[in-house]
Design a protein around this motif. Structure first.
Motif, PDB file in Angstrom:
ATOM      1  N   GLN A 150      23.168 -21.414  83.559  1.00 22.05           N
ATOM      2  CA  GLN A 150      22.658 -21.916  84.844  1.00 22.05           C
ATOM      3  C   GLN A 150      21.698 -23.098  84.666  1.00 22.05           C
ATOM      4  OE1 GLN A 150      23.683 -21.058  87.752  1.00 22.05           O
ATOM      5  NE2 GLN A 150      22.123 -21.678  89.232  1.00 22.05           N
ATOM      6  N   ASN A 184      37.226 -29.860  93.711  1.00 20.63           N
ATOM      7  CA  ASN A 184      37.830 -29.738  92.381  1.00 20.63           C
ATOM      8  C   ASN A 184      36.779 -29.726  91.284  1.00 20.63           C
ATOM      9  OD1 ASN A 184      40.381 -29.661  93.482  1.00 20.63           O
ATOM     10  ND2 ASN A 184      40.841 -31.815  93.104  1.00 20.63           N
ATOM     11  N   ARG A 241      34.962 -26.376  91.225  1.00 13.89           N
ATOM     12  CA  ARG A 241      35.764 -25.310  90.598  1.00 13.89           C
ATOM     13  C   ARG A 241      35.740 -25.432  89.074  1.00 13.89           C
ATOM     14  NH1 ARG A 241      38.692 -26.897  95.177  1.00 13.89           N
ATOM     15  NH2 ARG A 241      38.540 -25.288  96.797  1.00 13.89           N
ATOM     16  N   LYS A 242      35.822 -26.661  88.581  1.00  8.40           N
ATOM     17  CA  LYS A 242      35.772 -26.855  87.120  1.00  8.40           C
ATOM     18  C   LYS A 242      34.418 -26.439  86.553  1.00  8.40           C
ATOM     19  CE  LYS A 242      39.274 -30.472  86.959  1.00  8.40           C
ATOM     20  NZ  LYS A 242      39.536 -31.938  86.848  1.00  8.40           N
ATOM     21  N   LEU A 243      33.370 -26.616  87.336  1.00 10.46           N
ATOM     22  CA  LEU A 243      32.027 -26.225  86.907  1.00 10.46           C
ATOM     23  C   LEU A 243      31.737 -24.752  87.192  1.00 10.46           C
ATOM     24  CD1 LEU A 243      30.017 -29.361  88.139  1.00 10.46           C
ATOM     25  CD2 LEU A 243      30.577 -28.771  85.764  1.00 10.46           C
ATOM     26  N   GLU A 244      32.708 -24.073  87.818  1.00 10.66           N
ATOM     27  CA  GLU A 244      32.629 -22.638  88.123  1.00 10.66           C
ATOM     28  C   GLU A 244      31.484 -22.298  89.078  1.00 10.66           C
ATOM     29  OE1 GLU A 244      32.667 -20.503  84.409  1.00 10.66           O
ATOM     30  OE2 GLU A 244      34.746 -21.062  83.987  1.00 10.66           O
ATOM     31  N   ILE A 245      31.235 -23.230  90.026  1.00 10.58           N
ATOM     32  CA  ILE A 245      30.306 -22.901  91.116  1.00 10.58           C
ATOM     33  C   ILE A 245      31.072 -22.712  92.426  1.00 10.58           C
ATOM     34  CG2 ILE A 245      28.238 -23.919  90.118  1.00 10.58           C
ATOM     35  CD1 ILE A 245      28.730 -26.433  91.743  1.00 10.58           C
ATOM     36  N   SER A 267      34.871 -20.645  93.510  1.00 10.12           N
ATOM     37  CA  SER A 267      36.074 -19.939  93.066  1.00 10.12           C
ATOM     38  C   SER A 267      37.194 -19.994  94.107  1.00 10.12           C
ATOM     39  CB  SER A 267      35.745 -18.476  92.736  1.00 10.12           C
ATOM     40  OG  SER A 267      35.214 -17.820  93.885  1.00 10.12           O
ATOM     41  N   LYS A 271      40.049 -21.099  96.486  1.00 16.90           N
ATOM     42  CA  LYS A 271      41.032 -22.177  96.287  1.00 16.90           C
ATOM     43  C   LYS A 271      41.056 -23.175  97.449  1.00 16.90           C
ATOM     44  CE  LYS A 271      43.372 -20.341  92.622  1.00 16.90           C
ATOM     45  NZ  LYS A 271      42.266 -19.523  92.109  1.00 16.90           N
ATOM     46  N   GLU A 298      30.311 -20.430 100.042  1.00 10.10           N
ATOM     47  CA  GLU A 298      30.175 -20.084  98.623  1.00 10.10           C
ATOM     48  C   GLU A 298      29.487 -21.210  97.852  1.00 10.10           C
ATOM     49  OE1 GLU A 298      32.964 -19.199  94.679  1.00 10.10           O
ATOM     50  OE2 GLU A 298      33.918 -19.357  96.661  1.00 10.10           O
ATOM     51  N   LYS A 305      25.458 -21.482  96.081  1.00  7.88           N
ATOM     52  CA  LYS A 305      25.173 -21.856  94.686  1.00  7.88           C
ATOM     53  C   LYS A 305      24.240 -23.079  94.619  1.00  7.88           C
ATOM     54  CE  LYS A 305      27.673 -18.818  92.433  1.00  7.88           C
ATOM     55  NZ  LYS A 305      29.090 -19.084  92.168  1.00  7.88           N
TER      56      LYS A 305
END
Length: 254
Positions: free
Chosen positions: A3, A205, A208-212, A214, A216, A225, A229
């Motif tokens: 984080q 996009n 999502r790559k940074l995983e903040i 999920s 779609k 969401e 974050k």
């Protein structure tokens, strides 16, 4: 990345992109053409409303909108004639045409004459951690006047599960206040803490790559969401990270 590493990385990217150089390739340059509050907010609203597709075309057509209003947007909104609206019929940007443009002018005049202006409409319905209800109520007020049914599709409603990217971007322009000079920060009755990230294909996009993120789809649930974050990283100014996500996606192909 943990984080702290993620926050440090995104903070660096905010610094990289949130500066005067950003303006020349972004439609935020349109409201920067003006100094009067009402001119700034109308120019910003109209240019944000057509902000989808090729960025150069967005900027070109936003300048065209201003020219069709004699480069005096507030005066045009408040004192236009039927002949003035007829001149707008030549305008087109993607699916937004001159009839939509005329409908927007009528909607804006109603807001200034009967609802004490754009800032007041958005500020009146804000919640403690969100402007999504404000956007939904704004749409109802905006379309109180006569308009074509087709024109309604050009204003998103977050309560119908839209991410409302263009209006959230517009609100960032009007509300965010820092010393960097990109966002105009002319609305003082709304806190930057309640803003939402303008979620589009690029920022989505990257998130999502940074995983903040999920989810779609780029919809209202995804926006909630992502906002959650970003507020963990900076509760007072979460949408500054739009510069990082957008810059990584558009300029770096992250």
């Amino acid at each position: 990345m943990n984080q702290k590493e993620l926050k440090d990385f995104l903070d660096e990217k905010v610094i990289q992109y949130n500066n005067q150089d950003f303006i020349e390739s972004d439609p935020v340059q349109i409201p920067h053409l003006f100094t009067q509050k009402e001119d700034i907010e109308i120019a910003g609203f109209l240019s944000a409303s057509i902000a989808w597709g090729n960025r150069k075309m967005i900027i070109k057509n936003s300048h065209r909108m201003m020219e069709l209003m004699g480069n005096t947007p507030y005066d045009f909104v408040m004192s236009h004639s039927d002949e003035d609206l007829a001149r707008l019929e030549t305008f087109v940007h993607r699916t937004f045409n001159g009839h939509d443009f005329a409908g927007f002018i009528k909607g804006l005049k109603n807001i200034y004459v009967n609802h004490n202006g754009l800032e007041n409409v958005f500020a009146k319905n804000q919640e403690k951690d969100s402007l999504q209800k404000s956007i939904s109520e704004f749409k109802k007020i905006f379309f109180e006047t006569d308009h074509l049914a087709r024109t309604q599709k050009h204003i998103s409603d977050p309560l119908n599960n839209s991410a409302a990217k263009r209006i959230n971007m517009y609100l960032r322009w009007m509300v965010r206040q820092d010393a960097k000079g990109v966002d105009l920060g002319i609305w003082k009755s709304i806190s930057p803490a309640v803003l939402s990230c303008p979620l589009d294909v690029h920022s989505g996009n990257v998130a999502r790559k940074l995983e903040i993120l999920s989810r779609k789809q780029n919809d209202a649930k995804a926006l909630l969401e992502l906002d959650t974050k970003l507020r963990e990283m900076d509760p007072n100014d979460p949408v500054k990270y739009d510069f990082a996500l957008f810059g990584l996606g558009v300029f770096e192909g992250f």
